[in-house]
Design an enzyme around this catalytic site. Structure first.
Site, PDB file in Angstrom:
ATOM      1  N   ARG A  23     -39.006 -48.329  74.492  1.00 16.44           N
ATOM      2  CA  ARG A  23     -38.658 -48.717  73.111  1.00 16.44           C
ATOM      3  C   ARG A  23     -39.678 -48.198  72.104  1.00 16.44           C
ATOM      4  O   ARG A  23     -39.960 -48.860  71.103  1.00 16.44           O
ATOM      5  CB  ARG A  23     -38.527 -50.234  72.972  1.00 16.44           C
ATOM      6  N   ARG A  27     -37.812 -50.691  65.626  1.00 18.25           N
ATOM      7  CA  ARG A  27     -38.067 -51.412  64.372  1.00 18.25           C
ATOM      8  C   ARG A  27     -39.525 -51.609  64.010  1.00 18.25           C
ATOM      9  O   ARG A  27     -39.840 -51.942  62.877  1.00 18.25           O
ATOM     10  CB  ARG A  27     -37.376 -52.777  64.432  1.00 18.25           C
ATOM     11  N   ARG A  36     -32.605 -47.310  59.243  1.00 20.21           N
ATOM     12  CA  ARG A  36     -31.663 -48.387  59.580  1.00 20.21           C
ATOM     13  C   ARG A  36     -31.076 -49.081  58.355  1.00 20.21           C
ATOM     14  O   ARG A  36     -30.067 -49.752  58.438  1.00 20.21           O
ATOM     15  CB  ARG A  36     -32.338 -49.416  60.498  1.00 20.21           C
ATOM     16  N   ASP A  71     -28.650 -46.085  73.782  1.00 13.65           N
ATOM     17  CA  ASP A  71     -28.762 -47.457  74.281  1.00 13.65           C
ATOM     18  C   ASP A  71     -28.066 -47.542  75.628  1.00 13.65           C
ATOM     19  O   ASP A  71     -27.073 -46.836  75.864  1.00 13.65           O
ATOM     20  CB  ASP A  71     -28.141 -48.458  73.297  1.00 13.65           C
ATOM     21  N   TYR A 148     -24.202 -57.872  80.864  1.00  9.23           N
ATOM     22  CA  TYR A 148     -23.699 -57.868  79.478  1.00  9.23           C
ATOM     23  C   TYR A 148     -22.176 -57.949  79.456  1.00  9.23           C
ATOM     24  O   TYR A 148     -21.600 -58.676  78.637  1.00  9.23           O
ATOM     25  CB  TYR A 148     -24.175 -56.621  78.728  1.00  9.23           C
TER      26      TYR A 148
HETATM   27  O1  CP3 Z   1     -36.953 -46.636  74.275  1.00 15.32           O
HETATM   28  C1  CP3 Z   1     -36.534 -46.011  73.273  1.00 15.32           C
HETATM   29  O2  CP3 Z   1     -37.237 -45.789  72.287  1.00 15.32           O
HETATM   30  C2  CP3 Z   1     -35.165 -45.400  73.362  1.00 15.32           C
HETATM   31  C3  CP3 Z   1     -34.050 -46.142  72.896  1.00 15.32           C
HETATM   32  C4  CP3 Z   1     -33.551 -47.380  73.613  1.00 15.32           C
HETATM   33  C5  CP3 Z   1     -32.837 -48.387  72.914  1.00 15.32           C
HETATM   34  N1  CP3 Z   1     -32.386 -49.284  73.833  1.00 15.32           N
HETATM   35  C6  CP3 Z   1     -32.555 -48.434  71.468  1.00 15.32           C
HETATM   36  C7  CP3 Z   1     -32.341 -49.755  70.854  1.00 15.32           C
HETATM   37  C8  CP3 Z   1     -33.579 -47.740  74.958  1.00 15.32           C
HETATM   38  C9  CP3 Z   1     -34.244 -47.055  76.136  1.00 15.32           C
HETATM   39  C10 CP3 Z   1     -32.828 -48.944  75.078  1.00 15.32           C
HETATM   40  C11 CP3 Z   1     -32.578 -49.605  76.369  1.00 15.32           C
HETATM   41  C12 CP3 Z   1     -31.948 -50.927  76.389  1.00 15.32           C
HETATM   42  N2  CP3 Z   1     -30.977 -51.424  75.574  1.00 15.32           N
HETATM   43  C13 CP3 Z   1     -32.206 -51.899  77.370  1.00 15.32           C
HETATM   44  C14 CP3 Z   1     -33.125 -51.718  78.535  1.00 15.32           C
HETATM   45  C15 CP3 Z   1     -34.528 -51.801  78.142  1.00 15.32           C
HETATM   46  C16 CP3 Z   1     -35.076 -53.157  78.023  1.00 15.32           C
HETATM   47  O3  CP3 Z   1     -35.642 -53.453  76.948  1.00 15.32           O
HETATM   48  O4  CP3 Z   1     -34.980 -53.895  79.004  1.00 15.32           O
HETATM   49  C17 CP3 Z   1     -31.415 -53.023  77.082  1.00 15.32           C
HETATM   50  C18 CP3 Z   1     -31.379 -54.318  77.863  1.00 15.32           C
HETATM   51  C19 CP3 Z   1     -30.624 -52.700  75.953  1.00 15.32           C
HETATM   52  C20 CP3 Z   1     -29.584 -53.529  75.315  1.00 15.32           C
HETATM   53  C21 CP3 Z   1     -29.947 -53.865  73.934  1.00 15.32           C
HETATM   54  N3  CP3 Z   1     -29.975 -52.961  72.895  1.00 15.32           N
HETATM   55  C22 CP3 Z   1     -30.310 -55.118  73.423  1.00 15.32           C
HETATM   56  C23 CP3 Z   1     -30.430 -56.393  74.253  1.00 15.32           C
HETATM   57  C24 CP3 Z   1     -30.541 -54.961  72.061  1.00 15.32           C
HETATM   58  C25 CP3 Z   1     -30.832 -56.029  71.063  1.00 15.32           C
HETATM   59  C26 CP3 Z   1     -32.187 -56.572  71.187  1.00 15.32           C
HETATM   60  C27 CP3 Z   1     -33.040 -56.152  70.041  1.00 15.32           C
HETATM   61  O5  CP3 Z   1     -34.147 -55.692  70.289  1.00 15.32           O
HETATM   62  O6  CP3 Z   1     -32.580 -56.319  68.916  1.00 15.32           O
HETATM   63  C28 CP3 Z   1     -30.382 -53.589  71.754  1.00 15.32           C
HETATM   64  C29 CP3 Z   1     -30.569 -52.969  70.438  1.00 15.32           C
HETATM   65  C30 CP3 Z   1     -31.456 -51.770  70.403  1.00 15.32           C
HETATM   66  N4  CP3 Z   1     -31.405 -50.679  71.220  1.00 15.32           N
HETATM   67  C31 CP3 Z   1     -32.472 -51.543  69.459  1.00 15.32           C
HETATM   68  C32 CP3 Z   1     -33.032 -50.282  69.734  1.00 15.32           C
HETATM   69  C33 CP3 Z   1     -34.131 -49.563  69.002  1.00 15.32           C
HETATM   70  C34 CP3 Z   1     -32.811 -52.539  68.353  1.00 15.32           C
HETATM   71  C35 CP3 Z   1     -32.996 -51.900  67.049  1.00 15.32           C
HETATM   72  C36 CP3 Z   1     -32.029 -52.096  65.956  1.00 15.32           C
HETATM   73  O7  CP3 Z   1     -31.289 -53.075  65.833  1.00 15.32           O
HETATM   74  O8  CP3 Z   1     -32.108 -51.176  65.137  1.00 15.32           O
END
Ligand code: CP3
Length: 342
Positions: A23, A27, A36, A71, A148
């Site tokens: 990640r 944000r 965003r 994602d 999910y």
């Molecule tokens: O790592 C990176 O920089 C690359 C991008 C990336 C994202 N999601 C973008 C994202 C990666 C590798 C993921 C993986 C991901 N997504 C996982 C596995 C990694 C982990 O943390 O265990 C999971 C479980 C998800 C599912 C997911 N996506 C959730 C649960 C959420 C919401 C939680 C949150 O942080 O708000 C997301 C949203 C998400 N995916 C964001 C980002 C940057 C949040 C940012 C936003 O809303 O702009």
């Protein structure tokens, strides 16, 4: 080309320990938040120019690898399970799986049809990065994706998922097969499009016992990993809360095994075995501590690795949204400057 990340994945000697953060685009960075304001998360994922821009944002911090901006949930939409990211709530699956008939209806995705936009992002990003920095592609593992699909969003106890897994094993394995085949093809397509390494995120797999992991998950994850490892690119196998599962995760596959913060790097690597590389494992919340303390703890991780070949420095899980960028920078600089016993 800065290849210390790839060298460490292959357990070759490196000048200094490579570092990147799960990640690392997101944000906590002002430039991400700014983009965003104009675009939703899914818009960024689906427009390769925007995905390229966000992938590049954290590189100014000096990380040793880029990770594709996408994602893990993206394949669910073309499988037939659309979702959205609701403000402040995380992902929301529109019609969570509640009946076996919904599993029958799920499609195995041809990535060139349903996920071509991700492959186009890879092509664009590689155009910028080739000869400079490696690019990591990724996908979610079947258990984490299924959680999910069945829960409809984030979960604490995974009761609905486990009810299906325990109560309808045939339907469960069909769901695992459809997810695994989608993920296997998707990861292979990312390699064909040019990614230099892969990470399989089984973020929530630590919620399973060893017996259940073996019965319901391992054969499927193993099928994906053993196949994508044949592409020749390094493959990272990651989960959290996995101290009890590390030996089985190693067996399932991956050149690199992710260690989360429930295990010390010393114990984790011992369980994984020194003939595999490991990635981890600074606690993401330490980035909220004064930089000096964060670096002190980073030093413990580096000392635990003890200069062995095959350590990639990372967090135990993803960077949290409010993390101060300066602290991320301090830790990256610390890892790169660190000389053991100096
Ligand atoms: O790592 C990176 O920089 C690359 C991008 C990336 C994202 N999601 C973008 C994202 C990666 C590798 C993921 C993986 C991901 N997504 C996982 C596995 C990694 C982990 O943390 O265990 C999971 C479980 C998800 C599912 C997911 N996506 C959730 C649960 C959420 C919401 C939680 C949150 O942080 O708000 C997301 C949203 C998400 N995916 C964001 C980002 C940057 C949040 C940012 C936003 O809303 O702009």
């Amino acid at each position: 080309m800065n290849d210390r990340f790839l060298r460490a994945c292959r357990r070759e000697p490196v000048d200094v320990t490579p570092v990147w953060f799960m990640r690392q685009a997101g944000r906590y960075m002002a430039e991400y938040r700014k983009l965003r304001e104009k675009h939703t998360l899914l818009e960024i994922c689906k427009q390769p120019e925007l995905a390229l821009e966000v992938t590049m944002q954290p590189l100014r911090l000096g990380v040793d690898a880029a990770i594709l901006f996408a994602d893990i949930l993206l394949p669910l939409e073309p499988m037939g399970a659309p979702f959205e990211f609701a403000k402040g709530e995380g992902p929301v699956i529109h019609e969570p799986i509640a009946h076996v008939s919904q599993i029958d209806a799920l499609r195995v995705v041809d990535p060139h049809e349903g996920l071509q936009y991700v492959l186009d992002s890879v092509t664009l990003i590689k155009r910028e990065l080739t000869g400079k920095l490696p690019l990591i592609g990724f996908a979610g593992a079947p258990f984490t994706l299924a959680s999910y699909l069945v829960e409809g969003g984030k979960s604490t106890h995974f009761v609905k998922t486990k009810r299906l897994m325990y109560g309808e094993p045939k339907a469960w394995h069909l769901l695992m097969e459809k997810l695994s085949e989608t993920v296997r093809r998707y990861l292979r397509a990312q390699v064909e499009a040019g990614v230099d390494a892969l990470q399989l995120f089984d973020s929530w797999v630590g919620h399973l016992t060893v017996a259940d992991y073996r019965a319901f998950i391992k054969p499927h994850v193993s099928g994906i990993l053993q196949d994508v490892m044949k592409t020749g690119v390094p493959v990272i196998h990651f989960g959290t809360g996995t101290s009890h599962l590390l030996a089985d995760m190693r067996e399932a596959g991956g050149h690199v095994i992710g260690i989360d913060t429930t295990t010390s790097l010393i114990d984790g690597w011992q369980r994984v075995g020194y003939d595999r590389a490991v990635q981890g494992n600074l606690d993401p919340t330490l980035l909220f501590a004064p930089a000096e303390l964060a670096c002190e703890r980073a030093k413990l991780v580096l000392d635990a690795a003890a200069g062995r070949v095959g350590h990639i420095f990372n967090l135990g899980h993803g960077i949290l949204p409010e993390t101060p960028v300066e602290n991320v920078q301090s830790v990256i600089d610390f890892v790169h400057a660190y000389k053991r016993n100096a």
